[in-house]
Design an enzyme around this catalytic site. Sequence first.
Site, PDB file in Angstrom:
ATOM      1  N   ILE A   1       0.872  -1.344   0.109  1.00 22.47           N
ATOM      2  CA  ILE A   1      -0.183  -0.201  -0.062  1.00 22.47           C
ATOM      3  C   ILE A   1       0.939   1.307   0.019  1.00 22.47           C
ATOM      4  O   ILE A   1       0.540   2.524  -0.774  1.00 22.47           O
ATOM      5  CB  ILE A   1      -0.878   0.040   1.285  1.00 22.47           C
TER       6      ILE A   1
ATOM      7  N   TYR B   1      -3.565  -6.633  16.685  1.00 22.59           N
ATOM      8  CA  TYR B   1      -3.480  -5.828  15.390  1.00 22.59           C
ATOM      9  C   TYR B   1      -4.610  -4.920  15.369  1.00 22.59           C
ATOM     10  O   TYR B   1      -4.719  -3.804  15.082  1.00 22.59           O
ATOM     11  CB  TYR B   1      -3.822  -7.041  14.163  1.00 22.59           C
TER      12      TYR B   1
HETATM   13  P1  NDP Z   1       3.135  -4.962   3.585  1.00 20.52           P
HETATM   14  O1  NDP Z   1       3.668  -5.901   4.470  1.00 20.52           O
HETATM   15  O2  NDP Z   1       3.216  -5.038   2.054  1.00 20.52           O
HETATM   16  O3  NDP Z   1       4.287  -3.990   3.890  1.00 20.52           O
HETATM   17  C1  NDP Z   1       4.612  -3.225   4.972  1.00 20.52           C
HETATM   18  C2  NDP Z   1       5.693  -2.135   4.774  1.00 20.52           C
HETATM   19  O4  NDP Z   1       6.110  -1.599   6.071  1.00 20.52           O
HETATM   20  C3  NDP Z   1       6.924  -2.460   3.996  1.00 20.52           C
HETATM   21  O5  NDP Z   1       7.592  -1.426   3.353  1.00 20.52           O
HETATM   22  C4  NDP Z   1       7.959  -2.747   5.416  1.00 20.52           C
HETATM   23  O6  NDP Z   1       9.335  -2.175   4.706  1.00 20.52           O
HETATM   24  C5  NDP Z   1       7.406  -1.530   6.318  1.00 20.52           C
HETATM   25  N1  NDP Z   1       7.742  -1.852   7.705  1.00 20.52           N
HETATM   26  C6  NDP Z   1       7.634  -2.693   8.546  1.00 20.52           C
HETATM   27  N2  NDP Z   1       8.007  -2.448   9.539  1.00 20.52           N
HETATM   28  C7  NDP Z   1       8.613  -1.267   9.500  1.00 20.52           C
HETATM   29  C8  NDP Z   1       9.401  -0.645  10.552  1.00 20.52           C
HETATM   30  N3  NDP Z   1       9.492  -1.109  11.903  1.00 20.52           N
HETATM   31  N4  NDP Z   1      10.082   0.614  10.261  1.00 20.52           N
HETATM   32  C9  NDP Z   1       9.690   1.188   8.895  1.00 20.52           C
HETATM   33  N5  NDP Z   1       8.975   0.321   8.006  1.00 20.52           N
HETATM   34  C10 NDP Z   1       8.425  -0.763   8.451  1.00 20.52           C
HETATM   35  O7  NDP Z   1       1.895  -4.350   4.196  1.00 20.52           O
HETATM   36  P2  NDP Z   1       0.750  -3.595   3.544  1.00 20.52           P
HETATM   37  O8  NDP Z   1       1.061  -2.980   2.438  1.00 20.52           O
HETATM   38  O9  NDP Z   1      -0.383  -4.548   3.391  1.00 20.52           O
HETATM   39  O10 NDP Z   1       0.320  -2.717   4.650  1.00 20.52           O
HETATM   40  C11 NDP Z   1       0.478  -1.238   4.958  1.00 20.52           C
HETATM   41  C12 NDP Z   1      -0.308  -0.858   5.922  1.00 20.52           C
HETATM   42  O11 NDP Z   1      -1.774  -0.980   5.639  1.00 20.52           O
HETATM   43  C13 NDP Z   1       0.110  -1.470   7.188  1.00 20.52           C
HETATM   44  O12 NDP Z   1      -0.022  -0.407   8.420  1.00 20.52           O
HETATM   45  C14 NDP Z   1      -1.188  -2.231   7.546  1.00 20.52           C
HETATM   46  O13 NDP Z   1      -1.266  -2.590   8.788  1.00 20.52           O
HETATM   47  C15 NDP Z   1      -2.205  -1.456   6.671  1.00 20.52           C
HETATM   48  N6  NDP Z   1      -3.425  -2.292   6.372  1.00 20.52           N
HETATM   49  C16 NDP Z   1      -3.462  -3.151   5.304  1.00 20.52           C
HETATM   50  C17 NDP Z   1      -4.305  -4.076   4.767  1.00 20.52           C
HETATM   51  C18 NDP Z   1      -4.072  -5.249   3.710  1.00 20.52           C
HETATM   52  O14 NDP Z   1      -5.104  -5.875   3.785  1.00 20.52           O
HETATM   53  N7  NDP Z   1      -2.990  -5.236   3.246  1.00 20.52           N
HETATM   54  C19 NDP Z   1      -5.659  -3.739   5.267  1.00 20.52           C
HETATM   55  C20 NDP Z   1      -5.694  -2.621   6.214  1.00 20.52           C
HETATM   56  C21 NDP Z   1      -4.512  -1.838   6.563  1.00 20.52           C
HETATM   57  P3  NDP Z   1      10.620  -2.924   5.640  1.00 20.52           P
HETATM   58  O15 NDP Z   1      10.334  -4.282   5.929  1.00 20.52           O
HETATM   59  O16 NDP Z   1      11.705  -2.486   4.560  1.00 20.52           O
HETATM   60  O17 NDP Z   1      10.724  -1.960   6.810  1.00 20.52           O
END
Ligand code: NDP
Length: 255
Positions: A23, A162
């Site tokens: 996202i 979560y």
């Molecule tokens: P992804 O797992 O595809 O991506 C997560 C992103 O967050 C990655 O770019 C990762 O990069 C980064 N990230 C994780 N931990 C850290 C950290 N400690 N510091 C900095 N960056 C971090 O997730 P989504 O794209 O699916 O989700 C994005 C957001 O949307 C989240 O907040 C999720 O809860 C929310 N969401 C998602 C839904 C879904 O169905 N997919 C539904 C509703 C909400 P890296 O590992 O390089 O740090």
Amino acid sequence: MSVLDKFRLDGRVAVVTGGNRGIGRGIAQALAEAGATVAIAARDEERNERAVAELHAAGLQAFAVRVDVSERSDLERMVEEVTRTAGPVDVLVNNAGIGFHADALTLPDDEWDRLFAVNLQGVWKASQVVARQMVERRTGSIVNIGSMSGLIVNRPQWHSPYGVSKAAVHHLTRSLAAEWAPSKVRVNAIAPGYVKTEIADIDLPEYRHYWVDEVPMQRYASPDEISPCALYLASDASSFVTGSVMVVDGGYTLW
Ligand code: NDP
């Protein structure tokens, strides 16, 4: 000024945490297409650079900053680095998040803490560090990525930490919006439904009934269906909107 001009972000600087995939990657693209210089702020430097290269190849302005949102020192360095490279931050998208299924009877404390360190404290700390600059400049828009899981209890999987973290993000959004409105800093959130990314095991057959068939629109979303909403909230198109949690879920929370 035409209505579409209000969505433009020319000359503005945006930070998207977790902007290297899913996202966040979609949001980074949208903000850059609207004219912003976008900082991709996540931990995996290789993926950060890949996202930046893709944006550059599309003729867009972006650069990478390595940051772990759970670390205040990383966030402080991020603000310094972004300000030095592109200028002060106009838009912060708190998108970085993690999720896992969890049985409430057995979940260890350290797993609960690990999730909250990113999903809630990460949003809190990043907002605080960036908003100090925004409040001083009397301008800025913060967009938090919450979830419909902060509004309802998902099934069939259990993941209470979560959902609690996302409900807290929604309320943090409203609290900060009220506190910073007099300083012209807006704070809003998006509550997406199921979106096809790495975090969501959307294609597993055992979940299909609950995660697809039960959605009134009978499908999940792709990241580019969330990013237009982020652009709206980031830009002057939403100049009178603050403290809102915009649900983008294909109707899932209707019943
Ligand atoms: P992804 O797992 O595809 O991506 C997560 C992103 O967050 C990655 O770019 C990762 O990069 C980064 N990230 C994780 N931990 C850290 C950290 N400690 N510091 C900095 N960056 C971090 O997730 P989504 O794209 O699916 O989700 C994005 C957001 O949307 C989240 O907040 C999720 O809860 C929310 N969401 C998602 C839904 C879904 O169905 N997919 C539904 C509703 C909400 P890296 O590992 O390089 O740090």
